[in-house]
Design an enzyme around this catalytic site. Sequence first.
Site, PDB file in Angstrom:
ATOM      1  N   SER A 159      34.894 -17.117  30.527  1.00  0.00           N
ATOM      2  CA  SER A 159      34.573 -17.939  29.370  1.00  0.00           C
ATOM      3  C   SER A 159      33.449 -18.929  29.710  1.00  0.00           C
ATOM      4  O   SER A 159      32.330 -18.509  29.972  1.00  0.00           O
ATOM      5  CB  SER A 159      35.848 -18.633  28.880  1.00  0.00           C
ATOM      6  OG  SER A 159      35.656 -19.215  27.621  1.00  0.00           O
ATOM      7  N   ASP A 199      38.244 -10.749  20.100  1.00  0.00           N
ATOM      8  CA  ASP A 199      37.988 -12.083  20.649  1.00  0.00           C
ATOM      9  C   ASP A 199      37.343 -12.969  19.573  1.00  0.00           C
ATOM     10  O   ASP A 199      36.232 -12.687  19.135  1.00  0.00           O
ATOM     11  CB  ASP A 199      37.062 -11.955  21.872  1.00  0.00           C
ATOM     12  CG  ASP A 199      36.920 -13.256  22.644  1.00  0.00           C
ATOM     13  OD1 ASP A 199      37.078 -14.334  22.033  1.00  0.00           O
ATOM     14  OD2 ASP A 199      36.649 -13.194  23.856  1.00  0.00           O
ATOM     15  N   HIS A 217      40.750 -13.618  23.432  1.00  0.00           N
ATOM     16  CA  HIS A 217      39.920 -14.308  24.421  1.00  0.00           C
ATOM     17  C   HIS A 217      40.603 -14.468  25.778  1.00  0.00           C
ATOM     18  O   HIS A 217      39.980 -14.889  26.739  1.00  0.00           O
ATOM     19  CB  HIS A 217      39.521 -15.688  23.866  1.00  0.00           C
ATOM     20  CG  HIS A 217      38.407 -16.335  24.625  1.00  0.00           C
ATOM     21  ND1 HIS A 217      37.128 -15.808  24.684  1.00  0.00           N
ATOM     22  CD2 HIS A 217      38.371 -17.461  25.382  1.00  0.00           C
ATOM     23  CE1 HIS A 217      36.368 -16.588  25.432  1.00  0.00           C
ATOM     24  NE2 HIS A 217      37.101 -17.597  25.871  1.00  0.00           N
TER      25      HIS A 217
END
Length: 202
Positions: free
Chosen positions: A102, A152, A183
């Site tokens: 991320s 996501d 995610h």
Amino acid sequence: MKHIFKEGKSLYGPTLLLLHGTGGTEQDLLPLAEIVDPDANILSVRGSVSENGMPRFFKRLAEGVFDEEDLLLRTKELYEFIDEAAEEYGFDRNYVIAVGYSNGANIAGSLLFHYQDVLNGAVLHHPMVPKRGVELPDLSGVKVLITAGHNDPLCTEQESIDLEKILAENGAEVQVHWENNGHQLTRTEVEAAKEWYQNKIV
């Protein structure tokens, strides 16, 4: 930068640069590194920006909207830190593989977008395109794995497709692993990273 360094089997072997997601710490991805390559050196870094008490690698203006000025500044800071750490700990500066999730994947992507020969390879879990409309360095010889979720909500499918295209157009050898998840970072993604790493890096 606050970090952990763990010497592996050989300082001349690969060094995994671990870059956590928002709210994480330098401890977060250590178990992942153990799966991907238990023999590698580890340089795990904590982001030096705080967002409501949550460590990050750079500021954002809103969810999914990067503060591009800060991103550039923090990318340079991380680049210089890797150089300093290589000198301090003696690992091979030319054999660094980023593993980011991320926010950590985004700063790793930004390193590739802005600096020549900064990484030998990168595993980008749920990344976005760090900056659009910029000229990238020659990424020939750099191997990249992107893991992405079809569902996501933060890093859309299109972000992953665009990032793959931009990196490949500039010479990188890119592979994408898709999952039907959101995610979160899943065990199957880590296993995919391990398989890719064993085939492409070591």
